[in-house]
Enzyme design. Structure first.
Site, mmCIF file in Angstrom:
data_model
loop_
_atom_site.group_PDB
_atom_site.id
_atom_site.type_symbol
_atom_site.label_atom_id
_atom_site.label_comp_id
_atom_site.label_asym_id
_atom_site.label_seq_id
_atom_site.Cartn_x
_atom_site.Cartn_y
_atom_site.Cartn_z
ATOM 1 N N SER A 83 0.667 -0.590 -0.126
ATOM 2 C CA SER A 83 0.091 -0.064 0.040
ATOM 3 C C SER A 83 0.914 1.751 -0.304
ATOM 4 C CB SER A 83 -0.724 -0.304 1.191
ATOM 5 O OG SER A 83 -0.483 -0.008 1.948
ATOM 6 N N HIS A 100 -5.244 -2.657 -2.139
ATOM 7 C CA HIS A 100 -5.288 -2.251 -2.790
ATOM 8 C C HIS A 100 -5.121 -2.688 -5.030
ATOM 9 C CE1 HIS A 100 -4.408 0.892 -0.664
ATOM 10 N NE2 HIS A 100 -3.874 -0.048 0.383
ATOM 11 N N LYS A 107 -12.305 1.035 -0.850
ATOM 12 C CA LYS A 107 -10.598 2.015 -2.634
ATOM 13 C C LYS A 107 -11.593 1.614 -3.590
ATOM 14 C CE LYS A 107 -7.838 0.966 1.119
ATOM 15 N NZ LYS A 107 -7.169 0.289 2.375
HETATM 16 C C1 LIG Z 1 -6.540 0.144 3.577
HETATM 17 C C2 LIG Z 1 -5.840 -1.260 3.832
HETATM 18 C C3 LIG Z 1 -6.723 -2.460 5.257
HETATM 19 C C4 LIG Z 1 -7.563 -0.983 5.141
HETATM 20 O O1 LIG Z 1 -9.436 -1.486 5.150
HETATM 21 P P1 LIG Z 1 -10.047 -0.344 5.700
HETATM 22 O O2 LIG Z 1 -11.521 -0.771 4.469
HETATM 23 O O3 LIG Z 1 -9.831 0.905 5.507
HETATM 24 O O4 LIG Z 1 -10.384 -0.302 6.948
HETATM 25 C C5 LIG Z 1 -6.224 -3.173 4.865
HETATM 26 N N1 LIG Z 1 -5.273 -3.297 3.954
HETATM 27 C C6 LIG Z 1 -4.936 -3.050 3.563
HETATM 28 C C7 LIG Z 1 -3.077 -3.136 2.914
HETATM 29 C C8 LIG Z 1 -4.989 -1.164 2.895
HETATM 30 O O5 LIG Z 1 -4.613 -0.703 2.514
#
Ligand SMILES: *Cc1c(COP(=O)(O)O)cnc(C)c1O
Length: 401
Positions: free
Chosen positions: A190, A218, A249
Site C-alpha cells: 500500500s 489495493h 478503495k
Molecule cells: C486500507 C487497507 C486496509 C484497511 O481497509 P479499510 O477498509 O480502509 O479499513 C487493509 N489492508 C490494506 C493493505 C490496506 O491498504
C-alpha cells in the site's frame, strides 16, 4: 487554565512529534471525493485518494444508497448476529462471492476489522503466522492480538520466508500435525506500490503445508482481466485459502470482506470477534457496495481500468522526464524523499499550488523513508496530470532534493 499532569504528559509527546516532523492533523474536505476537491473554499487536484476507478461519487452508487435509505432507514440497529443483518447484506455477500468466484463471502465493517477479526479467528497460541515486513498495520495488529508466534521476513525475501516456514514446521509446540502456519501477504503493497511475488509464495506455502491469506485491498477492482485482483493476474486464485478485499478503495464505499470456501465463511461468522461484537454497516452502504461490485464486473469498469493504467503510465513517464523517480507496479506512485520535514515541505508547496498529495511518514513507513504517495484514478484527465507535473517540477526544485 493550568494543565494537569495528564495533559502535560500528553503535550510533551505531541511536542516531540512536532519537533520530529511527525505531527499529524486533519484537512477538512467540503466536497465529494473526486479528482478535484474543495478545501477551505479553494479547489485542489486530488492525487491522494484510493478511489482508483473514480466511483466514489458515481450516480449509480448514489442512487443505490438513496433507495436503500428510503426503504431501510439509516442505522443497522445492532450487530449482524443480533438484528442488524439487513437483506442488503445478503445481496452484497452474494455479489462479492460471484465477483471473486468463491463459494461464499462475508462482510465486516472495515478492511481493518476484517484483517484483525479473521487473523485472530484463524490462529492463536501455539500457531505461527508469517508476514512480510511491509504488511499493513491491520495485519500486524491482527497477528499481535491473535497470540500466535509472529515471524516477519524482509520485504519480498522468499529465501527468508522459506527459512521461517521450515522453522515453523520443525519447532511448533503443538507438534507438526496440529499447529497451523498462516502466511499473510498484501498483493499490492500500500505504501510502495509493488506486487508480492504471489506464484512463488503459493509454491512455498504448499510445500510446507501452510495456509495463505492475501490482502487485495489495493488490487481488487483494478488487477486481472476481470478486475478480481493480483491472484487473478497471476492465475493462482484457486490456491489461496483466504482472500481479503475492501469495499473502501476501488469499490469506493466502506467495509471489508473475506471470500473463500463456505466452510471458511461459516467459521468466521462464528468466530470473528470484530464481526460479532460490532454494529453492522448501514443497509445503504451495503446497497451501494453491491452496486459497486456489479459496476466493477461491467464493461464500464473495463474501460475505466484502461483509462487508469493509461493515466499511471502518463504520470510515470512525466515524472521520469523531470528526473523524479517513482517505481511502481500499481496505481500507487511512491516518490521517495527520505526526511520527514523534506517530505512535508514538498507536500506543503504542492498544496500552495493547488495540488493535494499527502506526505507519508513514520510510523506508516520506516523512519527516514518519508515519501509523497501519488495515487492515480480513472477520473483524472490528461490535463490534470499535466498540471500536476508542471507544479511538481517547481515544488521539487524549491526543495533542492
Ligand atoms: C486500507 C487497507 C486496509 C484497511 O481497509 P479499510 O477498509 O480502509 O479499513 C487493509 N489492508 C490494506 C493493505 C490496506 O491498504
Amino acid at each position: 487554565m493550568k494543565q494537569t499532569n495528564f495533559e502535560v504528559s500528553l503535550q510533551a509527546e505531541l511536542d516531540a512529534l512536532r519537533e520530529a516532523g511527525l505531527f499529524r492533523s486533519l484537512r477538512t474536505v467540503d466536497s465529494a471525493q473526486g479528482p478535484v476537491i474543495s478545501i477551505g473554499g479553494k479547489e485542489y487536484l486530488n492525487f491522494s485518494s484510493n478511489d482508483y476507478l473514480g466511483l466514489a461519487n458515481h450516480p449509480r452508487l448514489r442512487a443505490a444508497a438513496r433507495a436503500a435509505i428510503e426503504s431501510f432507514g439509516v442505522g443497522a440497529g445492532a450487530s449482524r448476529l443480533v438484528c442488524g443483518n439487513s437483506r442488503c447484506y445478503d445481496l452484497l455477500e452474494a455479489a462479492l462471492a460471484e465477483f471473486k468466484r468463491k463459494e461464499a463471502a462475508i462482510v465486516f465493517s472495515s478492511g481493518y476489522a476484517a484483517n484483525v477479526g479473521t487473523i485472530c479467528a484463524l490462529v492463536g497460541e501455539g500457531d505461527t503466522v508469517i508476514i512480510d515486513k511491509l504488511c499493513h498495520a491491520s495485519i500486524i495488529d491482527g497477528c499481535r492480538q491473535s497470540g500466535a508466534t509472529l515471524r516477519i521476513y524482509p520485504h519480498k525475501n522468499l529465501k527468508k520466508l522459506e527459512d521461517l516456514l521450515q522453522q515453523a514446521r520443525g519447532a511448533s509446540k503443538k507438534g507438526v500435525s496440529q499447529a497451523s502456519v498462516l502466511v499473510i501477504t498484501e498483493t499490492v503493497y500500500s505504501m510502495d506500490g509493488d506486487l508480492a511475488p504471489l506464484p512463488e509464495i503459493v509454491e512455498l506455502k504448499d510445500r510446507y503445508d501452510a495456509w495463505l491469506m492475501i490482502d487485495e485491498a489495493h488490487a481488487a477492482g483494478i488487477f486481472g482481466r476481470h478486475g478480481r485482483g493480483v491472484a487473478e493476474h497471476f492465475a493462482v486464485e484457486d490456491r489461496v485459502e483466504v482472500t481479503l478485499g475492501t469495499l473502501s478503495k476501488a469499490l469506493a464505499c466502506v467495509g471489508g470482506y473475506i471470500a473463500g470456501s463456505r466452510t471458511l465463511i461459516d467459521y468466521l461468522r462464528n468466530k470473528a470477534r470484530s464481526l460479532i461484537y460490532s454494529t453492522a454497516l448501514p443497509p445503504s452502504m451495503c446497497a451501494a457496495g453491491a452496486e459497486a461490485v456489479r459496476l466493477v464486473m461491467s464493461d464500464e469498469a473495463r474501460v475505466r481500468r484502461e483509462v487508469l493504467w493509461r493515466n499511471v503510465q502518463q504520470m510515470k513517464d512525466g515524472l521520469a522526464k523531470q528526473g523524479i523517480s517513482a517505481v511502481t507496479e500499481s496505481a500507487i506512485l511512491p516518490i521517495l524523499v527520505g526526511g520527514e520535514e523534506a517530505a512535508l515541505g514538498i507536500s506543503q508547496r504542492l498544496f500552495e499550488r493547488g495540488m493535494f498529495v499527502s506526505a507519508i511518514r513514520y510510523p506508516t513507513v520506516a523512519k527516514g523513508k518519508a515519501r509523497l504517495r501519488v495515487t492515480m484514478t480513472a477520473a483524472h484527465t490528461g490535463d490534470h496530470i499535466e498540471r500536476f507535473l508542471e507544479n511538481a517540477r517547481q515544488a521539487w526544485n524549491a526543495s533542492g532534493s
